[in-house]
Design a protein around this motif. Sequence first.
Motif, short mmCIF file in Angstrom:
data_model
loop_
_atom_site.label_atom_id
_atom_site.label_comp_id
_atom_site.label_asym_id
_atom_site.label_seq_id
_atom_site.Cartn_x
_atom_site.Cartn_y
_atom_site.Cartn_z
N ARG A 112 70.92 -8.03 53.93
CA ARG A 112 70.00 -7.58 54.99
C ARG A 112 70.15 -6.10 55.28
NH1 ARG A 112 71.33 -12.34 58.03
NH2 ARG A 112 72.94 -11.08 59.05
N THR A 113 71.40 -5.63 55.29
CA THR A 113 71.65 -4.22 55.61
C THR A 113 70.98 -3.31 54.60
OG1 THR A 113 73.78 -4.87 56.53
CG2 THR A 113 73.48 -2.53 56.05
N GLY A 114 71.15 -3.63 53.32
CA GLY A 114 70.53 -2.81 52.28
C GLY A 114 69.02 -2.90 52.32
N LEU A 115 68.51 -4.09 52.56
CA LEU A 115 67.05 -4.25 52.62
C LEU A 115 66.47 -3.45 53.78
CD1 LEU A 115 66.58 -8.07 51.83
CD2 LEU A 115 65.97 -6.12 50.36
N ALA A 116 67.21 -3.39 54.89
CA ALA A 116 66.71 -2.67 56.06
C ALA A 116 66.45 -1.20 55.74
CB ALA A 116 67.71 -2.80 57.21
N ASP A 169 62.76 5.97 41.26
CA ASP A 169 63.65 7.05 41.70
C ASP A 169 64.64 6.56 42.75
OD1 ASP A 169 62.71 8.92 40.01
OD2 ASP A 169 61.29 9.82 41.45
N ILE A 170 64.15 5.71 43.63
CA ILE A 170 65.03 5.16 44.68
C ILE A 170 66.16 4.36 44.03
CG2 ILE A 170 65.19 3.57 46.64
CD1 ILE A 170 63.59 5.91 47.48
N ILE A 171 65.79 3.51 43.05
CA ILE A 171 66.82 2.69 42.38
C ILE A 171 67.85 3.61 41.74
CG2 ILE A 171 67.28 1.05 40.50
CD1 ILE A 171 64.48 -0.12 41.02
N ARG A 172 67.36 4.66 41.04
CA ARG A 172 68.29 5.59 40.38
C ARG A 172 69.19 6.27 41.39
NH1 ARG A 172 63.59 7.24 37.72
NH2 ARG A 172 63.35 6.02 35.81
N SER A 173 68.61 6.63 42.53
CA SER A 173 69.44 7.35 43.50
C SER A 173 70.50 6.41 44.09
CB SER A 173 68.57 7.96 44.61
OG SER A 173 68.07 6.95 45.46
N ILE A 174 70.17 5.14 44.29
CA ILE A 174 71.20 4.20 44.80
C ILE A 174 72.27 4.01 43.74
CG2 ILE A 174 71.67 1.86 45.65
CD1 ILE A 174 68.74 1.69 46.53
N ASP A 230 74.51 7.01 43.63
CA ASP A 230 75.10 7.40 44.91
C ASP A 230 76.56 6.92 44.95
OD1 ASP A 230 75.80 7.97 47.42
OD2 ASP A 230 74.27 6.74 48.41
N ASN A 231 77.44 7.85 45.10
CA ASN A 231 78.84 7.45 45.09
C ASN A 231 79.29 6.84 46.41
OD1 ASN A 231 79.57 7.85 42.43
ND2 ASN A 231 79.74 10.06 42.75
N ALA A 232 78.41 6.90 47.40
CA ALA A 232 78.71 6.17 48.64
C ALA A 232 78.70 4.69 48.28
CB ALA A 232 77.68 6.48 49.70
N LYS A 233 79.81 4.03 48.44
CA LYS A 233 80.00 2.69 47.89
C LYS A 233 79.03 1.61 48.38
CE LYS A 233 83.89 0.99 45.54
NZ LYS A 233 85.10 0.25 45.54
N PRO A 234 78.67 1.60 49.67
CA PRO A 234 77.83 0.50 50.15
C PRO A 234 76.55 0.33 49.34
CG PRO A 234 78.63 1.81 51.99
CD PRO A 234 79.04 2.52 50.74
N GLY A 235 75.93 1.48 48.98
CA GLY A 235 74.67 1.41 48.23
C GLY A 235 74.88 0.77 46.88
N LYS A 236 75.93 1.18 46.19
CA LYS A 236 76.20 0.63 44.86
C LYS A 236 76.52 -0.85 44.93
CE LYS A 236 77.65 4.35 41.82
NZ LYS A 236 78.76 5.00 41.15
N SER A 237 77.33 -1.23 45.89
CA SER A 237 77.69 -2.65 45.94
C SER A 237 76.48 -3.48 46.35
CB SER A 237 78.89 -2.87 46.87
OG SER A 237 78.48 -2.94 48.20
N LEU A 245 73.37 -2.72 45.50
CA LEU A 245 72.53 -2.81 44.31
C LEU A 245 73.10 -3.83 43.32
CD1 LEU A 245 70.06 -1.76 42.81
CD2 LEU A 245 71.48 0.06 41.84
N ARG A 246 74.41 -3.88 43.22
CA ARG A 246 75.04 -4.86 42.34
C ARG A 246 74.72 -6.28 42.81
NH1 ARG A 246 78.70 -7.63 40.08
NH2 ARG A 246 79.73 -6.98 38.15
N GLN A 247 74.83 -6.50 44.11
CA GLN A 247 74.51 -7.82 44.67
C GLN A 247 73.05 -8.18 44.39
OE1 GLN A 247 74.41 -7.96 48.96
NE2 GLN A 247 74.61 -10.20 49.04
N PHE A 248 72.18 -7.20 44.60
CA PHE A 248 70.76 -7.48 44.41
C PHE A 248 70.45 -7.74 42.94
CE2 PHE A 248 66.31 -6.54 43.77
CZ PHE A 248 65.73 -7.28 44.79
N ARG A 249 71.05 -6.94 42.06
CA ARG A 249 70.82 -7.15 40.62
C ARG A 249 71.34 -8.52 40.18
NH1 ARG A 249 70.14 -2.22 37.26
NH2 ARG A 249 71.18 -3.33 35.56
N ALA A 250 72.49 -8.92 40.71
CA ALA A 250 73.02 -10.24 40.34
C ALA A 250 72.03 -11.33 40.72
CB ALA A 250 74.37 -10.47 41.01
N LEU A 251 71.46 -11.20 41.91
CA LEU A 251 70.47 -12.19 42.36
C LEU A 251 69.22 -12.15 41.48
CD1 LEU A 251 70.67 -11.69 46.24
CD2 LEU A 251 71.15 -13.83 45.01
N ALA A 252 68.72 -10.94 41.25
CA ALA A 252 67.47 -10.81 40.49
C ALA A 252 67.65 -11.26 39.04
CB ALA A 252 67.00 -9.35 40.54
#
Lengths: 570, 178
Positions: free
Chosen positions: B90-94, B111-116, B119-126, B128-135
């Motif tokens: 939910r946090t990432g989707l928001a 571009d948004i996907i690439r920037s996430i 992005d070395n800020a960890k929350p975004g990467k984790s 995206l990983r969660q979302f990719r696993a689901l997708a």
Amino acid sequence: MNVSTKGTASHTYDAIVVGSGISGGWAAKELTEKGLNTLVLERGRDVKHGDYPTAMMEKWEFPGRNTISQESRERQAKQSRTGYTTREATAHWFVDDIDNPYSEDKAFDWCRGYHVGGRSLMWGRQSYRLGDLDFEANAKDGFGVDWPLRYAEIKPWYDHAERFAGISGQNEGLYQLPDGDFLPPFEMNCLEKHAKQRIEKKFGDRKLIHARVAHLSQAHLGRGGCHFRNRCSRGCPYGAYFSSNASTLPAAAATGRMTLRPFSIVTELIYDQETSRAKGVRILDAETGEAMEYYAKVVFLCASAIASTSILLNSKSDRFPTGLGNDSGELGHNLMDHHFKVGASGRYDGFEDMYYKGRRPTSTYIPRFRNLGDGLSDQKDYVRGFGYQGGASRTNWTRGVAELARFGADLKADMFAPGGWRMGYGSWGEHLPYHENRMYLNYDKTDKWGMPTVTFDCEFKENERNMRKDMQASAIEMLEAAGLKDVTGFDDPTSAPGLCIHEMGTARMGRDPKTSVLNGHNQVHAVPNVFVTDGSFMTSSSCVNPSLTYMAFTARAADHAVNELNRHNI
Amino acid sequence: MNRREALKHTALMFGVAASPATVTRALAEMAGDSSAPRYLTSSQYKVVAAMAERLLPASDTPGAMDAGVPQFIDVCYGLFTDAEGKNNLRTGLADLERIDYDHLSEAEQDDIIRSIASDNAKPGKSWLRQFRALAFNGYFTSEAAAKSGFIWDPVPGNGSNQTQCIPLAETGGVSFYE
């Protein structure tokens, strides 16, 4: 308690078998085939062969694509600890932990199913013999008590069990892993064949062999050969792996001498002080709650190590104040599992143009090569040994998840193609019999039937921990010898006993009634018409998967029971 | 079955009801009103659908939307994800809802996907990983994927024991898993 004894004659059989899993199914088959009218009591629901609701479902037909739902995580919290048993395709084979509670002085994973067939439906199907290396181990290093028999005495019964069950594999002539009577093995894939050559060349004392498995590589005794679906634990409509439902129970039913009674919770054995024999069993009908008694000349406890031991512990009398057959005080003690979740895996560059078809349900095995008693393989830090299960495969679409910057049509097409090869081995190690490792009954916490619940107090110790270092290091060195790259080891030291789902030892066999519960024919020393032939009889755990050994010992015990009945000795 | 035939098959699949009851039911749900999620908000759901389709777009094989990935993620979020996982998702989707991700151009969405991803800020990467696993799970275990890019062979047969070490070219491709 208001016990119904109406119709005593109609409640009387030649034999009663408690439980319908691997051991109970074999007891039912052997006893009925030898002419005994046999009542099989199963605490759970009936499952006829073919009555496997998820067997033909496609992955997309499961709402979570065969993962674990939050509801299962809540209702089956302990059953879910394996990470795989309570996925949507198999959750119905495992108990509801809220309705079937147990307690843990120390963490113990007790994973089980209450239904006809028991865990013979969900077992791992790896099938290996114990040999004299195992049967002599306790006597030689002093842990536990001596097994009351040697390999030569059980060998014909392993032959008998394998011929009926249908075990695929290959004879290797190894002392530590006796040969058997096998169907053709399942073929190795290219990387496994390559690794076999490399590892056996580098390590003269090690073999990489076909796993020996209760999967039919060809049709056998009316059951179909494996169709390479690899959906085994859902139940196999072809009967292509050994289960009670597909194999032993139909054989028992075909004699016309088996009565199978599901929803029958055995609460205790009825001990007759005058004859020093068990008269029968008390049960609760799980549907009506009615208490009833059934009588027989001989009783086979095959309810699983923990459940059979619980029944014995709960069978109290003036003669046996702490449980039937517990003169030694060992009942419930010497609890063992195997320790695992340690090994290594790596990547292989090559064989890009080679692949395989279908979904093979098996893999490969590396038999024990430590402490063989040959003076060459002795280890300073630990006794006993371990084997490896594992193999090679090409990676699938899951490899793409972590490649965060890749997406789009090209990535999607790439994921439809096979990825690179990987190979890995997990190790299964022997767990020593320690008297203080035990389960006991908790009368302060009862279940919905008012029955005492089980509490576990069991752990791995120094010998297992030391062995694990070698289990990991040897896996790494073998994979590197096979030419794997980026080989990394793993070891989950938090993995508790029970997770391997090989509970054993809580009513061990032995030569001396003062230190053991059962004699060499699985009879309770002081009550010889009670036989216990599930994992509870195991005097040591070996490092191999135990179910084939339960089959062999059950068949041998049934033969002995019938002979003793005919001689009027029991 | 070659890929072209498989694709034809997939196309037919969504229009024809001549399949087992369970499949029919699943298809009915998949073919239902895709703007009506059961567990996610409709705003979250639009972002989910848009991003899933950019990760796994329609090409010579079906895309994420055709394969029912948004519906799967909705169910997975509702019934198969723990409280922490739900909160993360939910946090990432928001963040993406705030920038109206689903209304951006495809190039902007990429571009948004690439920037996430970078992005070395960890929350975004984790996230995206969660979302990719689901997708990915929703896509590569779908009926559409099974019958297009993979070899869908539910009962390979006993003869497979002679085909465990053969040239890739002879296999026709990757077998749909389990």
